[in-house]
Motif scaffolding. Structure first.
Motif, short mmCIF file in Angstrom:
data_model
loop_
_atom_site.label_atom_id
_atom_site.label_comp_id
_atom_site.label_asym_id
_atom_site.label_seq_id
_atom_site.Cartn_x
_atom_site.Cartn_y
_atom_site.Cartn_z
N VAL A 102 -0.25 -5.05 3.12
CA VAL A 102 -0.31 -6.12 2.12
C VAL A 102 -1.10 -7.26 2.78
O VAL A 102 -0.66 -7.82 3.78
CB VAL A 102 1.11 -6.61 1.72
CG1 VAL A 102 1.00 -7.77 0.74
CG2 VAL A 102 1.92 -5.47 1.13
N GLU A 104 10.82 -0.33 1.01
CA GLU A 104 11.20 0.51 -0.12
C GLU A 104 12.09 1.63 0.39
O GLU A 104 11.70 2.40 1.28
CB GLU A 104 9.94 1.08 -0.78
CG GLU A 104 10.20 2.01 -1.95
CD GLU A 104 8.92 2.59 -2.51
OE1 GLU A 104 8.92 3.80 -2.84
OE2 GLU A 104 7.91 1.86 -2.61
N PHE A 144 3.83 -7.33 -7.15
CA PHE A 144 4.64 -7.40 -5.93
C PHE A 144 5.87 -8.28 -6.14
O PHE A 144 6.98 -7.91 -5.74
CB PHE A 144 3.80 -7.93 -4.76
CG PHE A 144 4.43 -7.72 -3.41
CD1 PHE A 144 4.28 -6.52 -2.75
CD2 PHE A 144 5.18 -8.72 -2.82
CE1 PHE A 144 4.87 -6.31 -1.50
CE2 PHE A 144 5.77 -8.52 -1.57
CZ PHE A 144 5.62 -7.31 -0.92
N SER A 160 6.92 -8.65 9.75
CA SER A 160 6.57 -7.24 9.57
C SER A 160 6.62 -6.50 10.91
O SER A 160 7.10 -5.36 11.00
CB SER A 160 5.17 -7.12 8.98
OG SER A 160 5.07 -7.76 7.73
N TYR A 167 6.11 -2.32 3.41
CA TYR A 167 5.02 -3.17 2.95
C TYR A 167 4.93 -4.37 3.89
O TYR A 167 5.88 -5.14 4.01
CB TYR A 167 5.29 -3.63 1.51
CG TYR A 167 5.27 -2.52 0.50
CD1 TYR A 167 4.16 -2.34 -0.33
CD2 TYR A 167 6.35 -1.65 0.36
CE1 TYR A 167 4.14 -1.31 -1.27
CE2 TYR A 167 6.33 -0.63 -0.57
CZ TYR A 167 5.22 -0.46 -1.39
OH TYR A 167 5.19 0.56 -2.31
N GLN A 205 0.70 -10.59 -1.58
CA GLN A 205 2.16 -10.65 -1.69
C GLN A 205 2.62 -11.53 -2.84
O GLN A 205 3.80 -11.51 -3.21
CB GLN A 205 2.77 -11.15 -0.37
CG GLN A 205 2.67 -12.64 -0.13
CD GLN A 205 1.31 -13.09 0.36
OE1 GLN A 205 0.34 -12.34 0.32
NE2 GLN A 205 1.22 -14.31 0.86
N LYS A 250 9.08 3.20 2.72
CA LYS A 250 7.76 2.59 2.78
C LYS A 250 7.91 1.13 3.23
O LYS A 250 8.72 0.40 2.67
CB LYS A 250 7.06 2.64 1.42
CG LYS A 250 6.66 4.03 0.97
CD LYS A 250 5.89 3.97 -0.34
CE LYS A 250 5.46 5.36 -0.80
NZ LYS A 250 4.69 5.30 -2.07
N ASP A 309 14.48 -1.76 -3.17
CA ASP A 309 13.59 -2.54 -2.32
C ASP A 309 14.39 -3.61 -1.56
O ASP A 309 15.24 -4.29 -2.15
CB ASP A 309 12.52 -3.23 -3.17
CG ASP A 309 11.61 -2.23 -3.86
OD1 ASP A 309 11.37 -1.15 -3.28
OD2 ASP A 309 11.14 -2.52 -4.98
N VAL A 325 6.34 -10.71 2.92
CA VAL A 325 6.49 -9.46 3.66
C VAL A 325 7.39 -9.74 4.86
O VAL A 325 7.48 -10.89 5.31
CB VAL A 325 5.12 -8.90 4.12
CG1 VAL A 325 4.28 -8.51 2.93
CG2 VAL A 325 4.38 -9.88 5.01
N VAL A 385 2.47 0.46 4.38
CA VAL A 385 1.66 0.08 3.23
C VAL A 385 1.16 -1.34 3.45
O VAL A 385 1.93 -2.30 3.36
CB VAL A 385 2.46 0.16 1.92
CG1 VAL A 385 1.57 -0.20 0.73
CG2 VAL A 385 3.08 1.53 1.74
#
Length: 215
Positions: free
Chosen positions: A31, A56, A43, A12, A4, A38, A2, A61, A52, A29
């Motif tokens: 955020v 995951e 979080f 990101s 985030y 965040q 996942k 993480d 971010v 996902v």
């Protein structure tokens, strides 16, 4: 896995590019950085940096995009982002880390908000700040690309460098940075944007992009 992240976050975005190029399945996902999600207790309990992206994985993480990208290449060696030749690996890192280390800190959202809220800078002044720091790194970066004779990509196919370059160019264009004197960068950008992996990773294609929801 996942991921985030936030659709317009350069870090990101670079991780989405890396996952797509490596052909790894992941769930996106969102955020919302504008709502400081965040920084929530839930979080930060998982990511002490309160930033971010966070990835995951079955191994826990992961935080910090550049470290995650190199971890991905080590944990999933198929479709490597870094070349096997040590000199080429160095060159990819040299150019990618010039962007990641010199530009992310002065140009990220908390810094821009601080300039406005604590120092009363106007949006025009903040835009000038943004373009000033971009030029300090992107001008020599273009020179290095010319020196090494980069074509559509730094090497034969997109990888570690392009994953970091593309998000920075996207954000630079948001601030009206002039790329007219950077033919190597713009050629690489066009070649990347023609590929489905980069199209899927693009902010315009993300579910948390407001324009995507309205379309």
């Amino acid at each position: 896995m996942k991921l985030y992240g936030y659709y317009r976050s350069s870090t990101s975005y670079r991780l989405r590019c890396a996952l797509e190029l490596k052909g790894l399945d992941y769930e996106n996902v969102p955020v919302n950085l504008l709502k400081t999600e965040q920084k929530s207790e839930a979080f930060t309990a998982r990511n002490a940096f309160g930033s971010v992206p966070m990835l995951e994985t079955d191994h826990g993480d992961k935080a910090q995009s550049m470290a995650i990208i190199e971890w991905l290449d080590e944990a999933y060696p198929e479709k490597p982002l870094l070349p096997s030749d040590p000199e080429q690996r160095y060159l990819a890192r040299e150019l990618a880390y010039a962007i990641a280390t010199e530009l992310h800190a002065p140009l990220n959202l908390p810094v821009l908000k601080f300039l406005k809220e604590q120092y009363g800078k106007s949006q025009d002044e903040i835009d000038d700040w943004y373009r000033h720091w971009l030029a300090r790194t992107l001008d020599p970066l273009e020179q290095r690309l010319a020196q090494v004779g980069a074509g559509d990509f730094l090497f034969d196919a997109p990888g570690f460098f392009e994953v970091v370059l593309m998000p920075q160019m996207y954000n630079a264009r948001r601030f009206a940075f002039d790329f007219s004197d950077k033919p190597h960068m713009t050629r690489i950008e066009a070649a990347c944007l023609a590929l489905p992996e980069f199209q899927r990773a693009h902010p315009d294609a993300q579910p948390d992009n407001p324009e995507q929801k309205d379309s």
